[in-house]
Design a protein around this motif. Sequence first.
Motif, PDB file in Angstrom:
ATOM      1  N   LYS A 165       0.806  -1.220   0.000  1.00  8.70           N
ATOM      2  CA  LYS A 165       0.000   0.000   0.000  1.00  8.70           C
ATOM      3  C   LYS A 165       0.838   1.269   0.000  1.00  8.70           C
ATOM      4  CE  LYS A 165      -3.764  -2.163   2.625  1.00  8.70           C
ATOM      5  NZ  LYS A 165      -4.554  -2.101   3.888  1.00  8.70           N
ATOM      6  N   GLY A 166       2.129   1.167   0.274  1.00  8.03           N
ATOM      7  CA  GLY A 166       2.989   2.331   0.383  1.00  8.03           C
ATOM      8  C   GLY A 166       4.022   2.120   1.473  1.00  8.03           C
ATOM      9  N   VAL A 167       4.721   3.195   1.840  1.00  4.91           N
ATOM     10  CA  VAL A 167       5.756   3.136   2.869  1.00  4.91           C
ATOM     11  C   VAL A 167       5.254   3.852   4.118  1.00  4.91           C
ATOM     12  CG1 VAL A 167       8.114   3.739   3.493  1.00  4.91           C
ATOM     13  CG2 VAL A 167       7.589   3.090   1.137  1.00  4.91           C
ATOM     14  N   TYR A 168       5.234   3.128   5.236  1.00  6.57           N
ATOM     15  CA  TYR A 168       4.820   3.703   6.508  1.00  6.57           C
ATOM     16  C   TYR A 168       6.044   4.220   7.262  1.00  6.57           C
ATOM     17  CZ  TYR A 168       0.164   1.571   6.151  1.00  6.57           C
ATOM     18  OH  TYR A 168      -1.102   1.222   5.759  1.00  6.57           O
ATOM     19  N   LYS A 169       5.917   5.442   7.784  1.00  5.81           N
ATOM     20  CA  LYS A 169       6.896   5.966   8.733  1.00  5.81           C
ATOM     21  C   LYS A 169       6.232   5.944  10.106  1.00  5.81           C
ATOM     22  CE  LYS A 169       9.299  10.157  10.203  1.00  5.81           C
ATOM     23  NZ  LYS A 169       9.452  11.628   9.979  1.00  5.81           N
ATOM     24  N   ILE A 170       6.834   5.207  11.050  1.00  9.26           N
ATOM     25  CA  ILE A 170       6.257   5.042  12.381  1.00  9.26           C
ATOM     26  C   ILE A 170       7.232   5.614  13.392  1.00  9.26           C
ATOM     27  CG2 ILE A 170       5.298   3.408  14.033  1.00  9.26           C
ATOM     28  CD1 ILE A 170       5.052   1.459  11.586  1.00  9.26           C
ATOM     29  N   SER A 171       6.858   6.691  14.045  1.00  9.72           N
ATOM     30  CA  SER A 171       7.744   7.354  15.009  1.00  9.72           C
ATOM     31  C   SER A 171       7.767   6.579  16.311  1.00  9.72           C
ATOM     32  CB  SER A 171       7.266   8.787  15.258  1.00  9.72           C
ATOM     33  OG  SER A 171       6.044   8.781  15.976  1.00  9.72           O
TER      34      SER A 171
ATOM     35  N   THR B  66       2.046   7.951  12.787  1.00 14.57           N
ATOM     36  CA  THR B  66       2.229   7.220  11.537  1.00 14.57           C
ATOM     37  C   THR B  66       1.956   8.111  10.334  1.00 14.57           C
ATOM     38  OG1 THR B  66       1.520   5.181  12.623  1.00 14.57           O
ATOM     39  CG2 THR B  66       1.518   5.183  10.223  1.00 14.57           C
ATOM     40  N   THR B  67       2.854   8.057   9.373  1.00 11.69           N
ATOM     41  CA  THR B  67       2.669   8.736   8.094  1.00 11.69           C
ATOM     42  C   THR B  67       2.795   7.692   6.989  1.00 11.69           C
ATOM     43  OG1 THR B  67       3.684  10.752   8.960  1.00 11.69           O
ATOM     44  CG2 THR B  67       3.481  10.579   6.569  1.00 11.69           C
ATOM     45  N   LEU B  68       1.833   7.706   6.062  1.00 11.64           N
ATOM     46  CA  LEU B  68       1.869   6.787   4.936  1.00 11.64           C
ATOM     47  C   LEU B  68       2.290   7.550   3.683  1.00 11.64           C
ATOM     48  CD1 LEU B  68       1.346   4.040   3.605  1.00 11.64           C
ATOM     49  CD2 LEU B  68      -1.059   4.719   3.344  1.00 11.64           C
ATOM     50  N   PHE B  69       3.407   7.123   3.081  1.00 13.68           N
ATOM     51  CA  PHE B  69       3.884   7.715   1.835  1.00 13.68           C
ATOM     52  C   PHE B  69       3.413   6.845   0.671  1.00 13.68           C
ATOM     53  CE2 PHE B  69       6.710   9.351   5.038  1.00 13.68           C
ATOM     54  CZ  PHE B  69       6.953  10.667   4.638  1.00 13.68           C
ATOM     55  N   THR B  70       2.757   7.482  -0.298  1.00 18.97           N
ATOM     56  CA  THR B  70       2.244   6.786  -1.476  1.00 18.97           C
ATOM     57  C   THR B  70       2.516   7.644  -2.711  1.00 18.97           C
ATOM     58  OG1 THR B  70       0.062   7.821  -1.374  1.00 18.97           O
ATOM     59  CG2 THR B  70       0.381   5.819  -0.061  1.00 18.97           C
ATOM     60  N   LYS B  71       1.956   7.224  -3.836  1.00 16.56           N
ATOM     61  CA  LYS B  71       2.078   8.027  -5.060  1.00 16.56           C
ATOM     62  C   LYS B  71       1.444   9.403  -4.868  1.00 16.56           C
ATOM     63  CE  LYS B  71       1.236   6.237  -9.039  1.00 16.56           C
ATOM     64  NZ  LYS B  71       0.559   5.486 -10.130  1.00 16.56           N
TER      65      LYS B  71
ATOM     66  N   LEU C  70       5.898   9.470  -3.676  1.00 18.96           N
ATOM     67  CA  LEU C  70       6.542   8.262  -4.184  1.00 18.96           C
ATOM     68  C   LEU C  70       6.178   8.047  -5.650  1.00 18.96           C
ATOM     69  CD1 LEU C  70       6.205   5.594  -1.334  1.00 18.96           C
ATOM     70  CD2 LEU C  70       8.218   6.920  -1.972  1.00 18.96           C
ATOM     71  N   SER C  71       7.093   7.483  -6.399  1.00 22.88           N
ATOM     72  CA  SER C  71       6.811   7.217  -7.809  1.00 22.88           C
ATOM     73  C   SER C  71       5.920   6.002  -7.985  1.00 22.88           C
ATOM     74  CB  SER C  71       8.130   7.018  -8.570  1.00 22.88           C
ATOM     75  OG  SER C  71       8.894   5.993  -7.950  1.00 22.88           O
ATOM     76  N   ILE C  72       5.927   5.095  -7.000  1.00 21.91           N
ATOM     77  CA  ILE C  72       5.085   3.904  -7.020  1.00 21.91           C
ATOM     78  C   ILE C  72       4.883   3.489  -5.565  1.00 21.91           C
ATOM     79  CG2 ILE C  72       7.006   2.265  -7.225  1.00 21.91           C
ATOM     80  CD1 ILE C  72       5.229   0.638  -9.116  1.00 21.91           C
ATOM     81  N   ASP C  73       3.742   2.873  -5.259  1.00 18.44           N
ATOM     82  CA  ASP C  73       3.429   2.581  -3.857  1.00 18.44           C
ATOM     83  C   ASP C  73       4.364   1.545  -3.239  1.00 18.44           C
ATOM     84  OD1 ASP C  73       1.373   4.400  -3.869  1.00 18.44           O
ATOM     85  OD2 ASP C  73      -0.213   2.919  -4.166  1.00 18.44           O
ATOM     86  N   PHE C  74       4.624   0.424  -3.951  1.00 16.01           N
ATOM     87  CA  PHE C  74       5.439  -0.642  -3.359  1.00 16.01           C
ATOM     88  C   PHE C  74       6.913  -0.404  -3.638  1.00 16.01           C
ATOM     89  CE2 PHE C  74       7.348  -5.010  -3.688  1.00 16.01           C
ATOM     90  CZ  PHE C  74       7.519  -5.150  -2.327  1.00 16.01           C
ATOM     91  N   GLN C  75       7.666  -0.203  -2.577  1.00 18.35           N
ATOM     92  CA  GLN C  75       9.109  -0.009  -2.660  1.00 18.35           C
ATOM     93  C   GLN C  75       9.813  -1.259  -2.138  1.00 18.35           C
ATOM     94  OE1 GLN C  75      10.485   3.016  -3.907  1.00 18.35           O
ATOM     95  NE2 GLN C  75       8.354   3.442  -4.430  1.00 18.35           N
ATOM     96  N   THR C  76      10.924  -1.630  -2.779  1.00 17.23           N
ATOM     97  CA  THR C  76      11.642  -2.835  -2.360  1.00 17.23           C
ATOM     98  C   THR C  76      12.480  -2.613  -1.112  1.00 17.23           C
ATOM     99  OG1 THR C  76      13.390  -2.255  -3.928  1.00 17.23           O
ATOM    100  CG2 THR C  76      11.727  -3.826  -4.674  1.00 17.23           C
ATOM    101  N   SER C  77      12.940  -1.364  -0.881  1.00 18.19           N
ATOM    102  CA  SER C  77      13.766  -1.121   0.305  1.00 18.19           C
ATOM    103  C   SER C  77      13.762   0.359   0.640  1.00 18.19           C
ATOM    104  CB  SER C  77      15.209  -1.591   0.075  1.00 18.19           C
ATOM    105  OG  SER C  77      15.896  -0.712  -0.793  1.00 18.19           O
ATOM    106  N   VAL C  78      14.107   0.647   1.898  1.00 20.13           N
ATOM    107  CA  VAL C  78      14.346   2.012   2.372  1.00 20.13           C
ATOM    108  C   VAL C  78      15.750   2.034   2.956  1.00 20.13           C
ATOM    109  CG1 VAL C  78      13.595   3.860   3.913  1.00 20.13           C
ATOM    110  CG2 VAL C  78      11.897   2.324   2.895  1.00 20.13           C
ATOM    111  N   PHE C  79      16.512   3.088   2.630  1.00 15.94           N
ATOM    112  CA  PHE C  79      17.905   3.162   3.069  1.00 15.94           C
ATOM    113  C   PHE C  79      18.219   4.576   3.526  1.00 15.94           C
ATOM    114  CE2 PHE C  79      22.403   4.024   2.237  1.00 15.94           C
ATOM    115  CZ  PHE C  79      23.005   2.985   2.933  1.00 15.94           C
ATOM    116  N   GLU C  80      18.882   4.713   4.685  1.00 18.43           N
ATOM    117  CA  GLU C  80      19.300   6.022   5.194  1.00 18.43           C
ATOM    118  C   GLU C  80      20.799   6.182   4.990  1.00 18.43           C
ATOM    119  OE1 GLU C  80      18.731   8.830   9.147  1.00 18.43           O
ATOM    120  OE2 GLU C  80      18.969   6.669   9.413  1.00 18.43           O
ATOM    121  N   ASP C  81      21.222   7.257   4.316  1.00 16.10           N
ATOM    122  CA  ASP C  81      22.645   7.466   4.082  1.00 16.10           C
ATOM    123  C   ASP C  81      23.278   8.241   5.236  1.00 16.10           C
ATOM    124  OD1 ASP C  81      22.123  10.196   3.728  1.00 16.10           O
ATOM    125  OD2 ASP C  81      22.136  10.080   1.540  1.00 16.10           O
TER     126      ASP C  81
END
Length: 323
Positions: free
Chosen positions: A244-250, A255-260, A264-275
Amino acid sequence: PRDGLVSNKARFMFQDSKGKLYIGTYGGLSIYDGTRFTNFDYNSGLENPLVNDVVEMGDDSVWVIVNTQKINYVVNGRLKTFTPADNYTPVINKLIKCSDGYYYAITDEGLFKLQDRKFIKMDLSGMPEGNPPISLNKAIEFDKKLFMVSDPNYKFNAGNLLVYDLIQKKLIAYKLGFNTAALFNPIPNQLWVSTYTNFYIFDGFNGTDILLKPFPYSNHFPKGIVPRSICKDRQNNLWATTLKGVYKISPDGDTTLFTKQNGLSIDFQTSVFEDHENNLWFTNEHTGLCKLSNQQLVYFPQYKPGLTVNDISIIPFTHSVWL
């Protein structure tokens, strides 16, 4: 690819100690130095365009684990091939350094330990007949044990859950027909296990059986989220990718839901990475890569049901916003 990425089918990201970003894709490897991409694919010497893992080995070498019986590595910007002492390399899906100081290779052929420049096969005997411990595609160390996913039929990128004890050096438990999709260790004493439909928490062993109990959803983790991957950032927020998208849970449960709808360019992302600069990067298998550089900005498609905002006013020196 219009921006320089080697392929729009991105799988994961990795950052080395010098700050360079490595993007593993189905079409090769991209290295991003903050300004431009350096790409490696089959035509430029990569042994296979499907990149399974990237691991930094010392100060001057980064191993590129590709989906064949070869290992590439990048040294001083040049791509080379690693040759083991006995010339044997399994098809490695993940290379993980464990608490005993050794690297373990999660491979199509089983579990191997890298020692003296050779891949030594570990004993995974004890599985019931008809369930060979092959096609290992995921792994995580927890409590000095390797929890691994085995998909003997090479079909679903999910499968049986196996546990190898690093101290006893043997397979101690398994759960068959479970279709394990992902493993997470968000805090030291917890292991989370996700399938494509349910979410569990590891609850110990009963002989060779792995005990799992339903995930204890609470106000700090909203009910119904079944993650395909989880990233924990430096502010202790959890980022969970779902269909459904990427959830950010503090940490306090906001909770914040990131979607198109909100970037986001597409709802389902394969990974999240912090640099290293606290930027959040999202990879997916359709449109490549996108970056969230400002976590303070939150987008509301609708502030509350039935409220359409035509104007906004803020009175100076007050805490009110009029909509």
